[in-house]
Write a protein that holds these residues in place. Structure first.
Motif, PDB file in Angstrom:
ATOM      1  N   THR A   1       5.496  -5.375   4.247  1.00 29.59           N
ATOM      2  CA  THR A   1       6.449  -6.148   3.413  1.00 29.59           C
ATOM      3  C   THR A   1       6.130  -6.393   2.045  1.00 29.59           C
ATOM      4  O   THR A   1       5.421  -7.246   1.742  1.00 29.59           O
ATOM      5  CB  THR A   1       6.931  -7.338   4.174  1.00 29.59           C
ATOM      6  OG1 THR A   1       7.385  -7.076   5.431  1.00 29.59           O
ATOM      7  CG2 THR A   1       8.180  -8.170   3.502  1.00 29.59           C
ATOM      8  N   ALA A   2       6.635  -5.412   1.186  1.00 27.05           N
ATOM      9  CA  ALA A   2       6.257  -5.663  -0.242  1.00 27.05           C
ATOM     10  C   ALA A   2       7.135  -4.773  -1.059  1.00 27.05           C
ATOM     11  O   ALA A   2       8.033  -3.914  -0.612  1.00 27.05           O
ATOM     12  CB  ALA A   2       4.916  -5.009  -0.396  1.00 27.05           C
ATOM     13  N   THR A   3       7.440  -5.383  -2.288  1.00 34.51           N
ATOM     14  CA  THR A   3       8.323  -4.389  -3.236  1.00 34.51           C
ATOM     15  C   THR A   3       7.716  -3.032  -3.350  1.00 34.51           C
ATOM     16  O   THR A   3       6.596  -2.581  -3.477  1.00 34.51           O
ATOM     17  CB  THR A   3       8.209  -5.240  -4.794  1.00 34.51           C
ATOM     18  OG1 THR A   3       8.758  -6.595  -4.543  1.00 34.51           O
ATOM     19  CG2 THR A   3       9.134  -4.245  -5.441  1.00 34.51           C
ATOM     20  N   GLY A   4       8.636  -2.209  -3.298  1.00 32.20           N
ATOM     21  CA  GLY A   4       8.441  -0.659  -3.206  1.00 32.20           C
ATOM     22  C   GLY A   4       8.090   0.119  -1.870  1.00 32.20           C
ATOM     23  O   GLY A   4       8.093   1.310  -1.855  1.00 32.20           O
ATOM     24  N   LEU A   5       8.337  -0.594  -1.026  1.00 29.40           N
ATOM     25  CA  LEU A   5       8.074  -0.325   0.378  1.00 29.40           C
ATOM     26  C   LEU A   5       9.155  -0.346   1.057  1.00 29.40           C
ATOM     27  O   LEU A   5      10.082  -1.098   1.209  1.00 29.40           O
ATOM     28  CB  LEU A   5       6.998  -0.927   1.386  1.00 29.40           C
ATOM     29  CG  LEU A   5       5.505  -0.678   0.925  1.00 29.40           C
ATOM     30  CD1 LEU A   5       4.645  -1.520   1.927  1.00 29.40           C
ATOM     31  CD2 LEU A   5       5.076   0.638   1.024  1.00 29.40           C
ATOM     32  N   PRO A   6       9.710   1.020   1.912  1.00 35.20           N
ATOM     33  CA  PRO A   6       8.884   2.186   1.890  1.00 35.20           C
ATOM     34  C   PRO A   6       9.154   3.251   0.715  1.00 35.20           C
ATOM     35  O   PRO A   6      10.081   2.907  -0.022  1.00 35.20           O
ATOM     36  CB  PRO A   6       9.675   2.934   3.154  1.00 35.20           C
ATOM     37  CG  PRO A   6      11.187   2.389   3.233  1.00 35.20           C
ATOM     38  CD  PRO A   6      10.963   0.951   2.638  1.00 35.20           C
ATOM     39  N   ILE A   7       8.355   3.941   0.603  1.00 36.81           N
ATOM     40  CA  ILE A   7       8.396   4.868  -0.608  1.00 36.81           C
ATOM     41  C   ILE A   7       8.022   6.180   0.041  1.00 36.81           C
ATOM     42  O   ILE A   7       7.242   6.420   0.868  1.00 36.81           O
ATOM     43  CB  ILE A   7       7.164   4.476  -1.637  1.00 36.81           C
ATOM     44  CG1 ILE A   7       7.467   5.469  -2.942  1.00 36.81           C
ATOM     45  CG2 ILE A   7       6.028   4.737  -0.989  1.00 36.81           C
ATOM     46  CD1 ILE A   7       6.678   4.980  -4.099  1.00 36.81           C
ATOM     47  N   THR A   8       8.851   7.313  -0.635  1.00 37.79           N
ATOM     48  CA  THR A   8       8.474   8.774  -0.345  1.00 37.79           C
ATOM     49  C   THR A   8       7.740   9.347  -1.477  1.00 37.79           C
ATOM     50  O   THR A   8       8.260   9.459  -2.667  1.00 37.79           O
ATOM     51  CB  THR A   8       9.913   9.469  -0.164  1.00 37.79           C
ATOM     52  OG1 THR A   8      10.734   8.671   0.861  1.00 37.79           O
ATOM     53  CG2 THR A   8       9.648  10.805   0.267  1.00 37.79           C
TER      54      THR A   8
END
Length: 137
Positions: A110-117
């Motif tokens: 749980t963080a800004t930017g997740l999930p990311i491809t």
């Protein structure tokens, strides 16, 4: 899920087997489609399949580690030229040089930017500057 510490990692901190300031800690980018965390039984890096480790299977080392008020912090990190499956979590572990003895410490999903491809570019992890920093014991 939510950000949490692995039970065995928590126990190691309480028993003085882990030292945030002097031990080597690394971070992995993790595809949760290939790894389902079990915070009670998973203990070592070897519990995370290499197929779930995105970008690098050995992790990126944390530098400039500090601790204040029970909160662990470190300099932001960069994973270079990342490609592969979607990343839904970060895992922090103590690196002993051997996967079967490198304790798992923290799981962050749980963080800004997740999930990311990943797209072949760098992925920069910027740690929280609030009171809990990376994690708090």
């Amino acid at each position: 899920m939510a950000n949490t510490l692995y039970d065995k990692g928590r126990q190691r901190f309480l028993e003085g087997q882990l030292n945030w300031l002097t031990d080597t800690y690394k971070v992995l980018l993790v595809d949760t489609g290939a790894y389902t965390a079990n915070f009670t039984t998973h203990e070592f890096l070897s519990d995370i399949p290499t197929s779930a480790r995105i970008g690098t299977s050995s992790g990126v080392a944390l530098t400039s580690k500090t601790s204040t008020g029970g909160a662990a912090d470190a300099a932001d990190i960069t994973f270079s030229a990342v490609s592969g499956a979607s990343i839904e979590a970060l895992v922090i572990f103590k690196d002993t040089g051997t996967e079967g003895t490198s304790p798992l410490v923290a799981y962050i999903d749980t963080a800004t930017g997740l999930p990311i491809t990943p797209n072949g570019g760098d992925i920069i992890v910027t740690w929280d500057n609030g009171p809990n920093k990376i994690f708090k014991l």
